[in-house]
Write a protein that holds these residues in place. Structure first.
Motif, PDB file in Angstrom:
ATOM      1  N   GLY A 197       0.802  -1.216   0.000  1.00 23.34           N
ATOM      2  CA  GLY A 197       0.000   0.000   0.000  1.00 23.34           C
ATOM      3  C   GLY A 197       0.834   1.264   0.000  1.00 23.34           C
ATOM      4  O   GLY A 197       0.311   2.370   0.155  1.00 23.34           O
ATOM      5  N   GLU A 198       2.166   1.114  -0.180  1.00 23.79           N
ATOM      6  CA  GLU A 198       3.060   2.286  -0.220  1.00 23.79           C
ATOM      7  C   GLU A 198       3.098   2.865  -1.636  1.00 23.79           C
ATOM      8  O   GLU A 198       3.020   2.128  -2.622  1.00 23.79           O
ATOM      9  CB  GLU A 198       4.484   1.880   0.203  1.00 23.79           C
ATOM     10  N   LEU A 199       3.290   4.187  -1.727  1.00 24.01           N
ATOM     11  CA  LEU A 199       3.349   4.864  -3.021  1.00 24.01           C
ATOM     12  C   LEU A 199       4.434   4.251  -3.906  1.00 24.01           C
ATOM     13  O   LEU A 199       5.556   4.028  -3.468  1.00 24.01           O
ATOM     14  CB  LEU A 199       3.642   6.352  -2.811  1.00 24.01           C
ATOM     15  N   SER A 200       4.086   3.978  -5.160  1.00 23.29           N
ATOM     16  CA  SER A 200       5.045   3.439  -6.128  1.00 23.29           C
ATOM     17  C   SER A 200       5.190   4.418  -7.284  1.00 23.29           C
ATOM     18  O   SER A 200       4.197   4.935  -7.799  1.00 23.29           O
ATOM     19  CB  SER A 200       4.558   2.089  -6.660  1.00 23.29           C
ATOM     20  N   LEU A 201       6.430   4.659  -7.696  1.00 23.59           N
ATOM     21  CA  LEU A 201       6.699   5.554  -8.832  1.00 23.59           C
ATOM     22  C   LEU A 201       7.049   4.761 -10.092  1.00 23.59           C
ATOM     23  O   LEU A 201       7.412   5.335 -11.115  1.00 23.59           O
ATOM     24  CB  LEU A 201       7.826   6.527  -8.480  1.00 23.59           C
ATOM     25  N   ASP A 202       6.938   3.441 -10.004  1.00 22.99           N
ATOM     26  CA  ASP A 202       7.234   2.577 -11.154  1.00 22.99           C
ATOM     27  C   ASP A 202       5.990   2.418 -12.028  1.00 22.99           C
ATOM     28  O   ASP A 202       4.882   2.744 -11.598  1.00 22.99           O
ATOM     29  CB  ASP A 202       7.674   1.191 -10.668  1.00 22.99           C
ATOM     30  N   PRO A 203       6.152   1.880 -13.244  1.00 21.09           N
ATOM     31  CA  PRO A 203       4.960   1.518 -14.024  1.00 21.09           C
ATOM     32  C   PRO A 203       4.167   0.439 -13.273  1.00 21.09           C
ATOM     33  O   PRO A 203       4.739  -0.331 -12.499  1.00 21.09           O
ATOM     34  CB  PRO A 203       5.539   0.951 -15.324  1.00 21.09           C
TER      35      PRO A 203
END
Length: 200
Positions: A63-69
């Motif tokens: 549930g942590e923010l992801s900056l990946d596709p």
């Protein structure tokens, strides 16, 4: 690619498509790369959909923010304006169950399917979304020759009323019915138009 979209069996459905045609295939190929960057950057979707629409963020399995596709198993956390979701601490959650890319000589396509799910930051298994888990949202972008399209297809959209309080059931029915009638269609059209927008 449409054969990947689940069949419509119950509830409501929606289909939103935006298309543009460019002057040449080479221009379309170059622009499709831009469209694809926008498409896989879920955290920026609200920039294309308009600020008064829902907010999207891509989240990993914790549930942590992801900056990946996005990838299978990730989540979209969605904030629907105006109607707070108590189950998901104010958010609606969907999980990515398909992410596929296809390329051929004259066409290319990227497809994402998401399904309502529980809030991954909680131990609670209650679905934190206004639709039942039978529903899917299917997002795709494609290029065929010099034509580019962005599409959103909702399938089997039934309000989520399982294991919820009366307040939550009313909220989900209101959001779901509003979405099924007009709201989501308006929202998705803003997104699809924004994703394919061409700036010479």
């Amino acid at each position: 690619m449409h054969e990947k979209i689940p069949p419509q069996q119950t509830g409501a459905k929606s289909d939103t498509i935006s298309e543009i045609e460019l002057d040449s295939v080479s221009l379309a190929k170059t622009h499709f790369d831009i469209v694809k960057r926008r498409f896989v950057d879920v955290n920026c979707w609200e920039l294309f959909a308009g600020t008064e629409k829902a907010e999207f963020s891509l989240r990993d399995k914790q549930g942590e923010l992801s900056l990946d596709p996005p990838k299978v198993g990730d989540y979209f956390r969605i904030k629907v304006p105006g109607l707070h979701n108590p189950t998901g601490d104010g958010y609606d959650w969907v999980q990515v169950e398909k992410f596929e890319e296809e390329h051929s000589d004259n066409s290319e396509c990227v497809y994402i399917r998401v399904r309502p799910t529980s809030d991954p930051t909680k131990r609670d298994e209650t679905t934190a979304h206004f639709f039942d888990p039978k529903a899917t949202s299917n997002f795709l972008i494609k290029r065929e020759g010099n034509k580019i399209s962005a599409e959103v297809h909702g399938r089997n959209e039934v309000p989520n009323t399982e294991d919820l309080t009366i307040i939550e059931k009313i909220r989900n029915s209101l959001v779901a019915v509003g979405g099924m009638i007009a709201g989501s269609k308006f929202q998705w059209k803003s997104l699809t138009e924004g994703l394919i927008k061409y700036e010479a």
